[in-house]
Design a protein around this motif. Structure first.
Motif, PDB file in Angstrom:
ATOM      1  N   LEU A 627      -0.025 -85.841  -5.659  1.00  0.00           N
ATOM      2  CA  LEU A 627      -1.068 -84.898  -5.268  1.00  0.00           C
ATOM      3  C   LEU A 627      -2.003 -84.626  -6.433  1.00  0.00           C
ATOM      4  O   LEU A 627      -1.555 -84.396  -7.557  1.00  0.00           O
ATOM      5  CB  LEU A 627      -0.416 -83.585  -4.811  1.00  0.00           C
ATOM      6  CG  LEU A 627      -1.347 -82.405  -4.514  1.00  0.00           C
ATOM      7  CD1 LEU A 627      -2.111 -82.641  -3.220  1.00  0.00           C
ATOM      8  CD2 LEU A 627      -0.549 -81.098  -4.423  1.00  0.00           C
ATOM      9  N   VAL A 628      -3.310 -84.637  -6.165  1.00  0.00           N
ATOM     10  CA  VAL A 628      -4.262 -84.066  -7.093  1.00  0.00           C
ATOM     11  C   VAL A 628      -4.665 -82.713  -6.518  1.00  0.00           C
ATOM     12  O   VAL A 628      -4.940 -82.586  -5.323  1.00  0.00           O
ATOM     13  CB  VAL A 628      -5.495 -84.970  -7.297  1.00  0.00           C
ATOM     14  CG1 VAL A 628      -6.252 -85.234  -5.996  1.00  0.00           C
ATOM     15  CG2 VAL A 628      -6.428 -84.371  -8.336  1.00  0.00           C
ATOM     16  N   TYR A 657       3.805 -84.553  -8.812  1.00  0.00           N
ATOM     17  CA  TYR A 657       4.399 -85.847  -8.459  1.00  0.00           C
ATOM     18  C   TYR A 657       5.866 -85.677  -8.124  1.00  0.00           C
ATOM     19  O   TYR A 657       6.619 -85.004  -8.830  1.00  0.00           O
ATOM     20  CB  TYR A 657       4.245 -86.836  -9.613  1.00  0.00           C
ATOM     21  CG  TYR A 657       4.671 -88.241  -9.272  1.00  0.00           C
ATOM     22  CD1 TYR A 657       3.965 -88.990  -8.338  1.00  0.00           C
ATOM     23  CD2 TYR A 657       5.779 -88.816  -9.870  1.00  0.00           C
ATOM     24  CE1 TYR A 657       4.348 -90.283  -8.011  1.00  0.00           C
ATOM     25  CE2 TYR A 657       6.180 -90.106  -9.560  1.00  0.00           C
ATOM     26  CZ  TYR A 657       5.459 -90.832  -8.625  1.00  0.00           C
ATOM     27  OH  TYR A 657       5.842 -92.113  -8.304  1.00  0.00           O
ATOM     28  N   GLU A 658       6.269 -86.319  -6.998  1.00  0.00           N
ATOM     29  CA  GLU A 658       7.656 -86.269  -6.560  1.00  0.00           C
ATOM     30  C   GLU A 658       8.156 -87.636  -6.105  1.00  0.00           C
ATOM     31  O   GLU A 658       9.080 -87.730  -5.295  1.00  0.00           O
ATOM     32  CB  GLU A 658       7.818 -85.237  -5.441  1.00  0.00           C
ATOM     33  CG  GLU A 658       7.623 -83.814  -5.938  1.00  0.00           C
ATOM     34  CD  GLU A 658       7.508 -82.817  -4.821  1.00  0.00           C
ATOM     35  OE1 GLU A 658       8.272 -81.848  -4.839  1.00  0.00           O
ATOM     36  OE2 GLU A 658       6.661 -83.000  -3.922  1.00  0.00           O
ATOM     37  N   GLY A 659       7.558 -88.693  -6.634  1.00  0.00           N
ATOM     38  CA  GLY A 659       8.106 -90.020  -6.414  1.00  0.00           C
ATOM     39  C   GLY A 659       9.294 -90.243  -7.326  1.00  0.00           C
ATOM     40  O   GLY A 659       9.327 -89.755  -8.459  1.00  0.00           O
ATOM     41  N   ARG A 660      10.280 -91.001  -6.850  1.00  0.00           N
ATOM     42  CA  ARG A 660      11.492 -91.202  -7.657  1.00  0.00           C
ATOM     43  C   ARG A 660      11.211 -92.031  -8.902  1.00  0.00           C
ATOM     44  O   ARG A 660      11.852 -91.840  -9.943  1.00  0.00           O
ATOM     45  CB  ARG A 660      12.568 -91.899  -6.799  1.00  0.00           C
ATOM     46  CG  ARG A 660      13.073 -91.084  -5.612  1.00  0.00           C
ATOM     47  CD  ARG A 660      14.034 -89.990  -6.039  1.00  0.00           C
ATOM     48  NE  ARG A 660      15.217 -90.527  -6.675  1.00  0.00           N
ATOM     49  CZ  ARG A 660      16.266 -91.027  -6.030  1.00  0.00           C
ATOM     50  NH1 ARG A 660      16.260 -91.068  -4.704  1.00  0.00           N
ATOM     51  NH2 ARG A 660      17.310 -91.484  -6.690  1.00  0.00           N
ATOM     52  N   LEU A 688       2.674 -89.999 -14.361  1.00  0.00           N
ATOM     53  CA  LEU A 688       3.285 -89.212 -13.298  1.00  0.00           C
ATOM     54  C   LEU A 688       4.800 -89.390 -13.338  1.00  0.00           C
ATOM     55  O   LEU A 688       5.298 -90.513 -13.299  1.00  0.00           O
ATOM     56  CB  LEU A 688       2.743 -89.657 -11.931  1.00  0.00           C
ATOM     57  CG  LEU A 688       1.214 -89.677 -11.797  1.00  0.00           C
ATOM     58  CD1 LEU A 688       0.800 -90.345 -10.493  1.00  0.00           C
ATOM     59  CD2 LEU A 688       0.648 -88.266 -11.890  1.00  0.00           C
ATOM     60  N   ARG A 689       5.519 -88.282 -13.431  1.00  0.00           N
ATOM     61  CA  ARG A 689       6.978 -88.316 -13.483  1.00  0.00           C
ATOM     62  C   ARG A 689       7.553 -87.326 -12.473  1.00  0.00           C
ATOM     63  O   ARG A 689       6.954 -86.284 -12.203  1.00  0.00           O
ATOM     64  CB  ARG A 689       7.481 -87.992 -14.898  1.00  0.00           C
ATOM     65  CG  ARG A 689       7.217 -89.113 -15.908  1.00  0.00           C
ATOM     66  CD  ARG A 689       7.623 -88.688 -17.313  1.00  0.00           C
ATOM     67  NE  ARG A 689       6.724 -87.670 -17.816  1.00  0.00           N
ATOM     68  CZ  ARG A 689       5.588 -87.923 -18.478  1.00  0.00           C
ATOM     69  NH1 ARG A 689       5.224 -89.172 -18.699  1.00  0.00           N
ATOM     70  NH2 ARG A 689       4.835 -86.934 -18.908  1.00  0.00           N
ATOM     71  N   VAL A 694       1.435 -80.990 -13.658  1.00  0.00           N
ATOM     72  CA  VAL A 694       0.783 -81.048 -14.970  1.00  0.00           C
ATOM     73  C   VAL A 694      -0.700 -80.716 -14.820  1.00  0.00           C
ATOM     74  O   VAL A 694      -1.398 -81.298 -13.980  1.00  0.00           O
ATOM     75  CB  VAL A 694       0.927 -82.446 -15.599  1.00  0.00           C
ATOM     76  CG1 VAL A 694       0.215 -82.503 -16.943  1.00  0.00           C
ATOM     77  CG2 VAL A 694       2.398 -82.821 -15.744  1.00  0.00           C
ATOM     78  N   GLN A 695      -1.166 -79.769 -15.627  1.00  0.00           N
ATOM     79  CA  GLN A 695      -2.608 -79.548 -15.709  1.00  0.00           C
ATOM     80  C   GLN A 695      -3.182 -80.642 -16.599  1.00  0.00           C
ATOM     81  O   GLN A 695      -2.987 -80.651 -17.812  1.00  0.00           O
ATOM     82  CB  GLN A 695      -2.942 -78.169 -16.265  1.00  0.00           C
ATOM     83  CG  GLN A 695      -4.446 -77.911 -16.310  1.00  0.00           C
ATOM     84  CD  GLN A 695      -4.799 -76.510 -16.780  1.00  0.00           C
ATOM     85  OE1 GLN A 695      -3.961 -75.605 -16.768  1.00  0.00           O
ATOM     86  NE2 GLN A 695      -6.038 -76.315 -17.209  1.00  0.00           N
TER      87      GLN A 695
END
Length: 822
Positions: A627-628, A657-660, A688-689, A694-695
């Motif tokens: 998501l942005v 981010y919520e990808g594995r 992305l982790r 994160v801003q």
């Protein structure tokens, strides 16, 4: 085990009348009356008001059936009714079998002695709920937030059937689940609890089998199968143990697959099977993690060791007349939930413990379930008889649901702890409350489940319910400053909840759904038909208030409904994106609500029948794994003389981010004027982790605003992964009602795909905000809608429906955007 189904066509009548009419079982009296043309459509216009007599009447259901000799030869024959609504007197061949008074319990009664060879007659008389309630009111008269008559807390029956602030008052009666005769010999299986212990790539499965007659030497066989392949088996007496090496784990939607193992249990005598039981189970651990942290105490679900941000909504009963909702209907709504990237639904405590199909489908689809017990918005009696009914209910429902992979939480009640001064008003009230929610229910969960966590209420303050129900340091919260208190939408961004389990914004029905309860000439939101389909006091005014803050005056009902849905989507976007940006401090956002029980103006994102509102399409975007998100500091206000002042100029840009698997991405932005000139653009590489908000940057457009004016600008933000756009937002520097958007046509091209779907490409020469397309007369599912079109940038969506043809779609396709609403 031998079964004789008693479902099908029965006869029914109102007590005191002579004539019987056909009835359908499972069913209820309202649908039976309607199918016999004895009442008008309950959902049409204001018909609800004229049908309240039904709850004051007594009803009788009768069926005749034949019993074969082989069934009578069994040692035991039981009448099994999965659930009865509610006050039933059951007689078989003139003999009274039993009386019931709890809608939430399955019943089993021995009836062999009253059965006869050949012809038999079963009669069930349903007493009206109001007489039962009135008899108890002198002793138990509590404030009830949503019962317009009062007293429904005295009966164990679906609370919202007595009316709620989104639902009609149809306190119905009937046989709403399966009913049958079961013949058995010697012994039978009463329940099975499959307890998992995970460790070192292995699951140890302890299968506890309970029998009707305790027998420590009973011979049992257990088999575990995955994809028709035997995984493990055991045979013996007592608790059976299975060991599964390298199990395939069940994951919530978006985080992995949902493999389900078939667990078969047989009760044996010699080489014959006396009884058998079967259920699909998923191997997973789900914990409610509450540990001290820098903000207080966490409230997060940890699945297979992984903290998961709960993304979803609240679920209410899906139909006012419960048996009318089929497995296909459940599947349609639940797939809509997963397609909106949800991973959790809260089964709200003012409805029902849902049908088996619901939980089976949630297992299949990876939807975790927060399960309330059925208590909501009222105090409840504390006498021994009522408490015994609660014990019976918990002893039935907890083991019924305990083995489901989807089960994440048992919760005592909905919003009763918001009534803390009433709970503590007398020692008797406090004792009654705590006896149910701090004693009886957690004890039942511990006894019959022992794995799924228990939470006393929602919202609940673990520092003590007497100290206030919304605690930003710990527990879960219901936040209604936006909507009920009419606070500005930016109020969400002031809150730092640990888990927000209720918040919402209403919208009006689409013209398609409104037409199912109101003729076109009466489509005025303040007219009688539409006010009857708004159950929240002043709700239509509140919607209009919020719409007027953001949009111009609508030209007709269709435009007003469209604007209300845009506003609803926007409000929930602001709230959800704030909560997601706040993780890991905040670890859940369940908006109110996903579905409706009838066609109505409400907080739902899916209209009655399954049609997606703008909110549901927006949910697919704001719950996306990548998501942005734009956070806009400052505000715009009207002062003396209605002069508008604003402090908006900079944009805080976040990624969530919520990808594995970690990803590298590219954050991009373009600042346009409403003449579609590009005056600024940029990009930034981002990492992305999992679980990180994160801003990434702050963009300051003070100079552009000074030069061009805030009413002439809009910002496009988007996030790319592997050169593909995965998330996109438009940011305005003023309310959209102040924008002089240009009118232009939307160009479309349509192409049929090999899988039978069609791809539609939308283009515009100018910026168009919230383009809605429709294909009237067609039941379809689209990958996107209510989207923005940027000048010269194509937007492609995929549409699925039965027997799609390019020419048919092209001939029906309509579009509109914000500028077309006035």
């Amino acid at each position: 085990m031998q079964r004789l189904s008693l479902n099908g066509v029965w006869q029914f009548r109102q007590q005191g009348t002579e004539e019987f009419h056909p009835a359908q079982v499972p069913g209820c009296v309202h649908t039976d009356l309607r199918s016999n043309d004895l009442i008008p459509d309950p959902f049409w216009g204001s018909n609800e008001l004229d049908l309240q007599w039904i709850e004051e009447a007594d009803w009788e259901y009768v069926t005749d059936f034949d019993v074969a000799d082989d069934l009578l030869a069994r040692e035991h024959v039981d009448l099994v009714a999965d659930c009865l609504d509610t006050l039933a007197t059951i007689t078989l061949n003139g003999h009274e079998v039993a009386r019931t008074e709890n809608m939430f319990v399955g019943y089993r009664f021995p009836v062999r002695e009253w059965l006869q060879p050949g012809h038999n007659t079963l009669r069930i008389q349903f007493a009206n709920p109001m007489g039962y309630i009135r008899a108890r009111l002198p002793l138990h008269h509590f404030a009830e937030w949503n019962d317009p008559v009062g007293g429904s807390s005295n009966i164990r029956k679906e609370p919202c059937s007595f009316g709620w602030d989104w639902g009609p008052r149809f306190a119905t009666s009937g046989i709403y689940k399966n009913i049958e005769l079961q013949g058995w010999d010697s012994n039978r299986i009463t329940r099975v609890h499959a307890k998992q212990q995970h460790g070192d790539g292995t699951v140890h499965l302890a299968v506890d089998v309970q029998l009707a007659h305790s027998d420590p030497n009973a011979r049992l066989r257990c088999r575990l199968v995955l994809n028709e392949q035997l995984v493990a088996q055991a045979e013996g007496s007592g608790e059976l143990a299975l060991r599964v090496e390298q199990p395939q784990l069940w994951w919530p939607n978006g985080l992995g697959a949902q493999p389900l193992y078939d667990l078969h249990v047989e009760l044996l005598q010699a080489d014959d099977g006396l009884d058998q039981w079967q259920q699909r189970i998923g191997f997973r651990t789900i914990e409610l993690d509450r540990h001290p942290d820098e903000w207080g105490e966490s409230f997060q679900f940890v699945v297979n060791g992984l903290p998961v941000f709960a993304k979803g909504a609240n679920w209410i009963p899906a139909h006012s007349f419960l048996p009318s909702f089929t497995r296909d209907d459940y599947e349609n709504v639940l797939i809509s939930a997963t397609e909106a990237n949800m991973n959790m639904l809260r089964v709200w405590g003012g409805g029902i413990y849902e049908m088996d199909d619901f939980y089976d489908l949630c297992d299949e689809l990876g939807l975790m379930i927060w399960q309330d017990f059925m208590f909501a918005c009222s105090l409840y009696p504390g006498d021994d008889h009522f408490l015994d009914l609660v014990r019976q209910e918990a002893a039935y429902q907890v083991p019924r649901l305990a083995n489901h992979a989807c089960m994440a939480l048992w919760c005592g009640n909905n919003e009763i702890e918001q009534m803390a001064p009433q709970i503590t008003a007398t020692p008797e009230r406090k004792a009654a409350y705590e006896r149910v929610f701090y004693d009886i229910l957690p004890a039942a969960v511990a006894q019959y489940d022992a794995v799924t966590p228990y939470w006393p209420g929602s919202p609940h303050n673990p520092e003590g319910y007497e100290k206030g129900h919304n605690n930003e340091r710990a527990g879960d919260c219901h936040f209604w400053d936006v909507w009920h208190a009419r606070y500005p939408v930016k109020r969400y961004e002031e809150m730092k909840f640990r888990f927000c389990s209720e918040f919402g914004m209403q919208s009006y029905s689409s013209p398609v759904v409104a037409a199912t309860f109101c003729p076109p000439e009466e489509m005025n939101v303040f007219g009688p038909a539409m006010e009857n389909h708004q159950k929240n006091a002043a709700g239509n005014q509140i919607i209009s208030d919020y719409v007027s803050r953001r949009y111009r005056y609508a030209k007709d009902y269709a435009a007003l409904a469209y604007l209300s849905q845009l506003n609803q989507a926007y409000c929930m976007q602001v709230g959800v994106e704030h909560f997601r940006r706040s993780m890991p401090r905040t670890m859940g956002a369940l908006y109110w609500q996903i579905n409706d029980c009838w066609p109505v103006f409400s907080w739902s994102s899916l209209e009655f029948g399954g049609r997606w509102k703008a909110l549901h399409y927006e949910a697919r975007r704001f719950f996306a794994p990548a998501l942005v998100s734009a956070q806009v500091p400052g505000d715009e206000k009207a002062g003396i003389g209605n002069y508008i002042s604003s402090t908006i100029h900079d944009i805080n840009v976040y990624t969530v981010y919520e990808g594995r698997a970690p990803q590298s991405g590219m954050l991009r932005w373009t600042l346009y004027t409403l003449d579609d000139a590009i005056i600024d653009e940029g990009k930034q590489e981002v990492e992305l982790r999992y679980g990180e908000a994160v801003q990434q940057t702050t963009l300051d457009f003070a100079d552009a605003i000074e030069q061009h004016g805030r009413r002439q600008l809009y910002l496009r933000l988007w996030l790319e992964i592997d050169n593909a756009m995965v998330s996109e937002q438009t940011v305005f520097f003023t309310a959209p009602r102040f924008l002089n958007l240009r009118r232009a046509s939307v160009q479309t091209s349509i192409q049929l795909s090999q899988d039978g779907s069609v791809e539609i490409e939308f283009r515009s020469a100018v910026f168009q905000h919230r383009v809605e397309f429709d294909i009237p007369g067609m039941d379809y599912r689209a990958s996107d809608n209510f989207f923005d079109l940027y000048p010269g940038v194509p937007h492609r969506i995929r549409v699925r429906a039965e027997k799609l043809h390019e020419a048919d779609v092209a001939g029906r396709l309509t579009t509109r955007s914000l500028v077309d609403s006035y």
